[in-house]
Motif scaffolding. Structure first.
Motif, PDB file in Angstrom:
ATOM      1  N   GLU A   1       0.886  -1.067  -0.048  1.00 11.27           N
ATOM      2  CA  GLU A   1      -0.063  -0.004   0.015  1.00 11.27           C
ATOM      3  C   GLU A   1       0.960   1.286  -0.016  1.00 11.27           C
ATOM      4  OE1 GLU A   1      -1.391   1.758   3.568  1.00 11.27           O
ATOM      5  OE2 GLU A   1       0.599   1.814   3.842  1.00 11.27           O
TER       6      GLU A   1
ATOM      7  N   THR B   1       0.392   4.485   1.833  1.00 15.14           N
ATOM      8  CA  THR B   1       0.315   5.477   2.849  1.00 15.14           C
ATOM      9  C   THR B   1       1.722   5.265   3.812  1.00 15.14           C
ATOM     10  OG1 THR B   1      -2.142   5.020   3.229  1.00 15.14           O
ATOM     11  CG2 THR B   1      -1.178   6.152   4.933  1.00 15.14           C
TER      12      THR B   1
ATOM     13  N   ARG C   1       0.260  -7.575  -3.078  1.00 19.21           N
ATOM     14  CA  ARG C   1      -0.200  -8.507  -1.833  1.00 19.21           C
ATOM     15  C   ARG C   1      -0.397  -9.816  -2.448  1.00 19.21           C
ATOM     16  NH1 ARG C   1      -5.023  -4.415   0.771  1.00 19.21           N
ATOM     17  NH2 ARG C   1      -3.404  -2.241   0.651  1.00 19.21           N
TER      18      ARG C   1
ATOM     19  N   GLU D   1      -2.519 -12.387  -2.043  1.00 15.27           N
ATOM     20  CA  GLU D   1      -3.902 -12.856  -1.960  1.00 15.27           C
ATOM     21  C   GLU D   1      -4.312 -14.090  -2.843  1.00 15.27           C
ATOM     22  OE1 GLU D   1      -6.616  -9.750  -0.124  1.00 15.27           O
ATOM     23  OE2 GLU D   1      -5.611  -8.329  -1.274  1.00 15.27           O
TER      24      GLU D   1
ATOM     25  N   TYR E   1      -6.256  -9.100  -6.949  1.00 17.65           N
ATOM     26  CA  TYR E   1      -5.035  -9.563  -7.609  1.00 17.65           C
ATOM     27  C   TYR E   1      -3.817  -9.381  -6.702  1.00 17.65           C
ATOM     28  CZ  TYR E   1      -8.640  -8.653 -11.134  1.00 17.65           C
ATOM     29  OH  TYR E   1      -9.782  -8.546 -11.653  1.00 17.65           O
TER      30      TYR E   1
ATOM     31  N   GLN F   1      -3.246   1.176  -7.219  1.00 18.24           N
ATOM     32  CA  GLN F   1      -4.143   2.178  -6.423  1.00 18.24           C
ATOM     33  C   GLN F   1      -3.735   3.448  -6.936  1.00 18.24           C
ATOM     34  OE1 GLN F   1      -3.011   1.669  -2.219  1.00 18.24           O
ATOM     35  NE2 GLN F   1      -4.538   0.190  -1.774  1.00 18.24           N
TER      36      GLN F   1
ATOM     37  N   GLU G   1      -3.403  11.979   0.325  1.00 18.47           N
ATOM     38  CA  GLU G   1      -3.063  11.740   1.958  1.00 18.47           C
ATOM     39  C   GLU G   1      -2.910  13.320   2.226  1.00 18.47           C
ATOM     40  OE1 GLU G   1      -3.065   8.914   3.126  1.00 18.47           O
ATOM     41  OE2 GLU G   1      -2.412   7.685   1.795  1.00 18.47           O
TER      42      GLU G   1
ATOM     43  N   ARG H   1     -11.058  -1.290   9.660  1.00 18.53           N
ATOM     44  CA  ARG H   1     -10.253  -1.280   8.543  1.00 18.53           C
ATOM     45  C   ARG H   1      -8.983  -2.418   8.933  1.00 18.53           C
ATOM     46  NH1 ARG H   1     -10.160  -0.496   4.712  1.00 18.53           N
ATOM     47  NH2 ARG H   1      -8.572   0.951   4.038  1.00 18.53           N
TER      48      ARG H   1
ATOM     49  N   TYR I   1      -3.356   1.339  11.577  1.00 22.00           N
ATOM     50  CA  TYR I   1      -3.187   2.723  11.563  1.00 22.00           C
ATOM     51  C   TYR I   1      -4.016   3.724  12.097  1.00 22.00           C
ATOM     52  CZ  TYR I   1      -2.400   2.932   6.614  1.00 22.00           C
ATOM     53  OH  TYR I   1      -2.631   2.846   5.342  1.00 22.00           O
ATOM     54  N   TYR I   2      -5.273   3.394  11.799  1.00 20.17           N
ATOM     55  CA  TYR I   2      -6.559   4.195  11.662  1.00 20.17           C
ATOM     56  C   TYR I   2      -6.837   4.756  13.171  1.00 20.17           C
ATOM     57  CZ  TYR I   2      -6.754   3.019   6.768  1.00 20.17           C
ATOM     58  OH  TYR I   2      -6.555   3.022   5.651  1.00 20.17           O
TER      59      TYR I   2
ATOM     60  N   THR J   1     -15.542  -3.068  -2.411  1.00 18.45           N
ATOM     61  CA  THR J   1     -14.882  -1.817  -2.038  1.00 18.45           C
ATOM     62  C   THR J   1     -14.025  -1.317  -2.824  1.00 18.45           C
ATOM     63  OG1 THR J   1     -15.205  -2.717   0.256  1.00 18.45           O
ATOM     64  CG2 THR J   1     -13.767  -0.793   0.043  1.00 18.45           C
TER      65      THR J   1
ATOM     66  N   GLY K   1      -6.374  10.038   4.833  1.00 18.36           N
ATOM     67  CA  GLY K   1      -6.360   9.746   3.261  1.00 18.36           C
ATOM     68  C   GLY K   1      -7.057   8.328   2.975  1.00 18.36           C
TER      69      GLY K   1
ATOM     70  N   GLY L   1      -8.744   0.785  -5.570  1.00 19.94           N
ATOM     71  CA  GLY L   1      -8.393  -0.026  -6.388  1.00 19.94           C
ATOM     72  C   GLY L   1      -8.648   0.438  -7.780  1.00 19.94           C
TER      73      GLY L   1
HETATM   74  P1  HAM Z   1      -6.940  -0.739   1.827  1.00 18.60           P
HETATM   75  O1  HAM Z   1      -8.280  -1.017   2.055  1.00 18.60           O
HETATM   76  O2  HAM Z   1      -6.094  -1.823   2.128  1.00 18.60           O
HETATM   77  O3  HAM Z   1      -6.476   0.607   2.162  1.00 18.60           O
HETATM   78  O4  HAM Z   1      -7.049  -0.669   0.033  1.00 18.60           O
HETATM   79  C1  HAM Z   1      -7.478   0.379  -0.784  1.00 18.60           C
HETATM   80  C2  HAM Z   1      -8.152  -0.193  -1.782  1.00 18.60           C
HETATM   81  O5  HAM Z   1      -7.521  -0.895  -2.687  1.00 18.60           O
HETATM   82  C3  HAM Z   1      -9.427  -1.150  -1.531  1.00 18.60           C
HETATM   83  O6  HAM Z   1     -10.535  -0.732  -1.311  1.00 18.60           O
HETATM   84  C4  HAM Z   1      -9.491  -1.953  -2.920  1.00 18.60           C
HETATM   85  O7  HAM Z   1     -10.363  -1.073  -3.887  1.00 18.60           O
HETATM   86  C5  HAM Z   1      -7.987  -1.672  -3.307  1.00 18.60           C
HETATM   87  N1  HAM Z   1      -7.508  -3.054  -3.071  1.00 18.60           N
HETATM   88  C6  HAM Z   1      -6.844  -3.444  -2.109  1.00 18.60           C
HETATM   89  N2  HAM Z   1      -6.303  -4.676  -2.300  1.00 18.60           N
HETATM   90  C7  HAM Z   1      -6.497  -5.121  -3.334  1.00 18.60           C
HETATM   91  C8  HAM Z   1      -6.091  -6.477  -4.344  1.00 18.60           C
HETATM   92  N3  HAM Z   1      -5.564  -7.343  -3.843  1.00 18.60           N
HETATM   93  N4  HAM Z   1      -6.673  -6.284  -5.595  1.00 18.60           N
HETATM   94  C9  HAM Z   1      -7.170  -5.316  -6.100  1.00 18.60           C
HETATM   95  N5  HAM Z   1      -7.653  -4.026  -5.300  1.00 18.60           N
HETATM   96  C10 HAM Z   1      -7.224  -4.240  -4.078  1.00 18.60           C
HETATM   97  C11 HAM Z   1      -5.126   0.946   1.765  1.00 18.60           C
HETATM   98  O8  HAM Z   1      -4.403   0.335   1.062  1.00 18.60           O
HETATM   99  C12 HAM Z   1      -4.759   2.151   2.642  1.00 18.60           C
HETATM  100  N6  HAM Z   1      -3.440   2.750   2.424  1.00 18.60           N
HETATM  101  C13 HAM Z   1      -5.671   3.244   2.314  1.00 18.60           C
HETATM  102  C14 HAM Z   1      -5.469   4.711   2.812  1.00 18.60           C
HETATM  103  C15 HAM Z   1      -4.878   5.730   2.396  1.00 18.60           C
HETATM  104  N7  HAM Z   1      -5.726   4.877   4.365  1.00 18.60           N
HETATM  105  C16 HAM Z   1      -5.220   6.253   4.274  1.00 18.60           C
HETATM  106  N8  HAM Z   1      -4.906   6.672   3.205  1.00 18.60           N
END
Ligand code: HAM
Length: 420
Positions: A82, A84, A112, A114, A121, A126, A130, A257, A261-262, A279, A302, A306
């Motif tokens: 990610e 952040t 990731r 997953e 994926y 992304q 922020e 979440r 860190y939230y 989401t 922030g 996706g």
């Molecule tokens: P997150 O919820 O882990 O938050 O990911 C944000 C978005 O990234 C998800 O809602 C989804 O749309 C997309 N996403 C996550 N994992 C995948 C995946 N494996 N494949 C496709 N899309 C994916 C964060 O990453 C935080 N950094 C968000 C944030 C920014 N919070 C504060 N600032």
């Protein structure tokens, strides 16, 4: 050796898809700048400790999903899961948060490990924003307005905005104890994952998709009943500002979440169009993160979205890139003539596809048609001997025309002027 294939969950983006991506990226940039967010570009690889410390050791992302390996110096490094954490690391390292506030955005691949499925994926993209340095609810509401504007810019059917507050760390600790007390009574009935989380990360149980666990949760204590007064006021103000801007939201008391860190405001946009991975964008406040990473205590908020999920549900028609003019050349003797004409047209920012390799005119005209060009310019033997060009209108019934070579560029420019 078997066939060489891409790694599972890591996709090629093919020429037929890149226009949609470029359109999405362009729309994102425009909306970020409309809210005075500036771009930051960050490395794909960071020290593993950065993610372990910020996202949290007990989260799925750090515990199970990171691409971590030792580099040639024996240092543990990780492909960023990610943005952040890297963004905060960079801000601290370069003094960006020192006596100044920052609105930042970034875009790019994240990793990731997953289980791949539609919308999920192993390499995904992304775009994130922020806002660092503001503690008031106004910046929360502004960030949400930015997201909302994006959905309309991308013609995405209005996703549901879900909102909650996680309170400050103290109130969360109080709630955690109450929740664990309650869930302990049903420990044996909980699904396996939730039983594990009861010890490591009990708030994540609220997120469980398991039906029995969900039933047990119906009577569970609510985080909103344990919020500290400042967090409660903060949440009320965010809601008030959203209402002032006409932005609809739904309170979700069980929204927690997946990253540690939230604090306070958390939110997600959920789209029914996106299938099980619904989401499309998620985020929240992280007022303790910069402090945790060794910076001066500084509030931040922030979100990240996706891009694969947005592409899948975006309704906007594809951009018609591609040439405006297709030059057909029937024999090799005409190639110099044709190339000079193509260069001259490109000097006026007219996109040209030049047919290379000569061949039958009929085939070339069918390629011209498929290219999406407005005009086909034909250079054959007659044209070269008479120093003319023949122009065929591919998108209208207008009759074919023959022009003197020196009239070709001004006439084509004029014809295309009205076609954008
Ligand atoms: P997150 O919820 O882990 O938050 O990911 C944000 C978005 O990234 C998800 O809602 C989804 O749309 C997309 N996403 C996550 N994992 C995948 C995946 N494996 N494949 C496709 N899309 C994916 C964060 O990453 C935080 N950094 C968000 C944030 C920014 N919070 C504060 N600032």
């Amino acid at each position: 050796m078997g066939k060489l294939q891409s790694i599972k969950g890591m996709n090629d983006i093919l020429p037929s898809e890149t226009q949609a991506w470029q359109k999405l990226e362009k729309a994102l940039r425009e909306v970020f700048y409309a809210y005075a967010y500036q771009e930051i570009r960050l490395p794909l690889l960071e020290k593993t400790s950065l993610f372990a410390r910020s996202i949290g050791e007990d989260t799925d992302v750090v515990g199970k999903e990171m691409y971590t390996f030792e580099d040639r110096n024996g240092e543990s490094v990780t492909l960023r899961p990610e943005g952040t954490a890297s963004c905060m690391r960079a801000g601290i390292q370069h003094g960006l948060f020192h006596n100044q506030k920052q609105r930042l955005w970034y875009m790019g691949p994240m990793f990731r490990h997953e289980r791949p499925q539609r919308g999920r994926y192993r390499q995904f993209h992304q775009a994130g924003a922020e806002a660092v340095g503001w503690e008031g609810p106004d910046v929360d509401a502004e960030l949400i307005a930015l997201g909302t504007r994006l959905w309309s810019a991308l013609a995405i059917p209005e996703p549901e905005l879900q909102l909650n507050s996680l309170g400050d760390p103290e109130s969360r600790k109080r709630y955690r104890t109450k929740l664990v007390d309650y869930l302990n009574r049903y420990q044996k009935e909980l699904d396996e994952d939730s039983q594990r989380r009861l010890l490591s990360n009990p708030l994540r149980i609220l997120d469980s998709k398991n039906e029995t666990t969900q039933n047990i949760l119906q009577q569970a204590p609510l985080l909103s009943d344990y919020l500290d007064i400042d967090s409660k006021r903060h949440l009320d103000s965010v809601c008030g500002l959203l209402t002032d801007m006409g932005i609809k939201y739904v309170m979700k008391p069980h929204l927690v979440r997946g990253l540690d860190y939230y604090t306070r405001t958390v939110f997600e946009w959920v789209s029914v169009e996106a299938g099980t991975q619904a989401t499309i964008c998620a985020g929240g406040r992280y007022d303790g993160l910069i402090d945790l990473l060794g910076g001066k205590p500084t509030p931040g908020i922030g979100f990240a979205m996706g891009l694969e999920r947005l592409i899948e549900i975006s309704n906007s028609p594809g951009l018609t890139f591609g040439p405006k003019v297709y030059i057909a050349v029937t024999n090799t003797a005409g190639q110099g003539f044709a190339m000079a004409l193509a260069e001259e047209l490109r000097n006026y920012a007219i996109d040209v596809e030049l047919h290379c390799g000569a061949g039958k005119l009929k085939n070339q005209l069918s390629k011209a048609d498929k290219s999406g060009a407005e005009l086909a310019v034909i250079i054959g033997e007659n044209e070269i001997s008479e120093n003319t060009v023949t122009v065929k209108h591919l998108r209208s019934n207008q009759l074919q025309q023959v022009w003197a070579r020196d009239q070709a560029v001004p006439n084509i420019k004029q014809l295309l002027m009205g076609s954008d």
